[in-house]
Design a protein around this motif. Structure first.
Motif, PDB file in Angstrom:
ATOM      1  N   ALA A 136     -86.318  12.131 -18.052  1.00 11.72           N
ATOM      2  CA  ALA A 136     -86.452  13.431 -17.389  1.00 11.72           C
ATOM      3  C   ALA A 136     -86.086  13.319 -15.910  1.00 11.72           C
ATOM      4  CB  ALA A 136     -87.870  13.967 -17.556  1.00 11.72           C
ATOM      5  N   ALA A 137     -86.583  12.295 -15.223  1.00  9.92           N
ATOM      6  CA  ALA A 137     -86.290  12.126 -13.793  1.00  9.92           C
ATOM      7  C   ALA A 137     -84.799  11.871 -13.558  1.00  9.92           C
ATOM      8  CB  ALA A 137     -87.126  10.986 -13.219  1.00  9.92           C
ATOM      9  N   LEU A 138     -84.210  11.018 -14.377  1.00  7.55           N
ATOM     10  CA  LEU A 138     -82.779  10.729 -14.227  1.00  7.55           C
ATOM     11  C   LEU A 138     -81.930  11.976 -14.463  1.00  7.55           C
ATOM     12  CD1 LEU A 138     -82.645   7.258 -16.019  1.00  7.55           C
ATOM     13  CD2 LEU A 138     -82.135   7.691 -13.592  1.00  7.55           C
ATOM     14  N   MET A 139     -82.286  12.757 -15.467  1.00  5.00           N
ATOM     15  CA  MET A 139     -81.529  13.973 -15.757  1.00  5.00           C
ATOM     16  C   MET A 139     -81.695  14.992 -14.629  1.00  5.00           C
ATOM     17  SD  MET A 139     -81.967  14.291 -19.903  1.00  5.00           S
ATOM     18  CE  MET A 139     -80.780  15.629 -20.154  1.00  5.00           C
ATOM     19  N   ARG A 140     -82.910  15.138 -14.125  1.00  5.20           N
ATOM     20  CA  ARG A 140     -83.151  16.063 -13.000  1.00  5.20           C
ATOM     21  C   ARG A 140     -82.360  15.621 -11.766  1.00  5.20           C
ATOM     22  NH1 ARG A 140     -85.054  20.846 -14.335  1.00  5.20           N
ATOM     23  NH2 ARG A 140     -86.974  20.802 -15.490  1.00  5.20           N
ATOM     24  N   ASN A 141     -82.372  14.334 -11.481  1.00  5.92           N
ATOM     25  CA  ASN A 141     -81.674  13.805 -10.303  1.00  5.92           C
ATOM     26  C   ASN A 141     -80.156  13.867 -10.450  1.00  5.92           C
ATOM     27  OD1 ASN A 141     -84.049  13.270  -8.925  1.00  5.92           O
ATOM     28  ND2 ASN A 141     -84.207  11.202  -9.739  1.00  5.92           N
TER      29      ASN A 141
END
Length: 183
Positions: A136-141
């Motif tokens: 989730a964090a990688l996709m958001r970033n």
């Protein structure tokens, strides 16, 4: 067949000739229309935008054809992502709404689509090597967020459960929820 009503143009007479007044009026109007920033959705790929003469043109229908397993769904999810990422200059027609790129699939499961989106936007690494929080964090970033004011909405329907007539209902429902579908 259900045919959606189209807004009629003010002047139903269309012609082009070399008479100076007609020539100038037509050319000026066309050039001004083509210059409108809302007329084209940029993809982020200069060569594709150039091939499309500026990007995907408003009001046109584009068809992607290929053999089974030819990555049509993959290119379409990438195009949806590119349109979302490269059109932050757009403003909704209704200021109370947010912009939205809609991706509908009847072929790939939501799981396959999210995995493809991860691979295209973050890394070609196996998504299973990450925790859900990391994914989730990688996709958001990677830009899959609302920072530029454009949402990417993915809707899955079982194979052959909807047809083109249903698209209008789906878009209307999304607009009732406060989003303006731009692609």
């Amino acid at each position: 067949f259900h045919i959606r009503k189209v807004e009629a143009e003010k002047d139903n007479t269309h012609f082009f000739d070399l008479n100076e007044e007609n020539f100038n009026n037509t050319v000026y109007a066309i050039v001004e229309e083509l210059k409108q920033p809302t007329n084209y959705l940029k993809t982020g790929l200069q060569s594709l935008n150039k091939t499309l003469m500026g990007g995907f043109e408003a009001g046109r229908c584009y068809v992607f054809l290929g053999l089974t397993g030819g990555f049509k769904s993959g290119i379409l999810i990438n195009i949806a992502r590119w349109i979302k990422e490269n059109n932050s200059h757009l403003q909704p027609k209704d200021s109370s709404k947010k912009l939205c790129v809609l991706y509908i699939t009847q072929e790939n499961s939501m799981k396959e689509t999210i995995e493809r989106l991860f691979n295209a936007s973050v890394s070609g690494d196996d998504i299973r090597d990450y925790t859900p929080e990391e994914v989730a964090a990688l996709m958001r970033n990677s830009g899959l967020n609302m920072d530029n004011g454009i949402n990417l909405r993915i809707k899955y329907y079982p194979n052959k459960s909807i047809n083109t007539d249903d698209l209008y209902t789906i878009i209307d429902e999304i607009e009732d929820e406060g989003e303006e579908v731009i692609a």
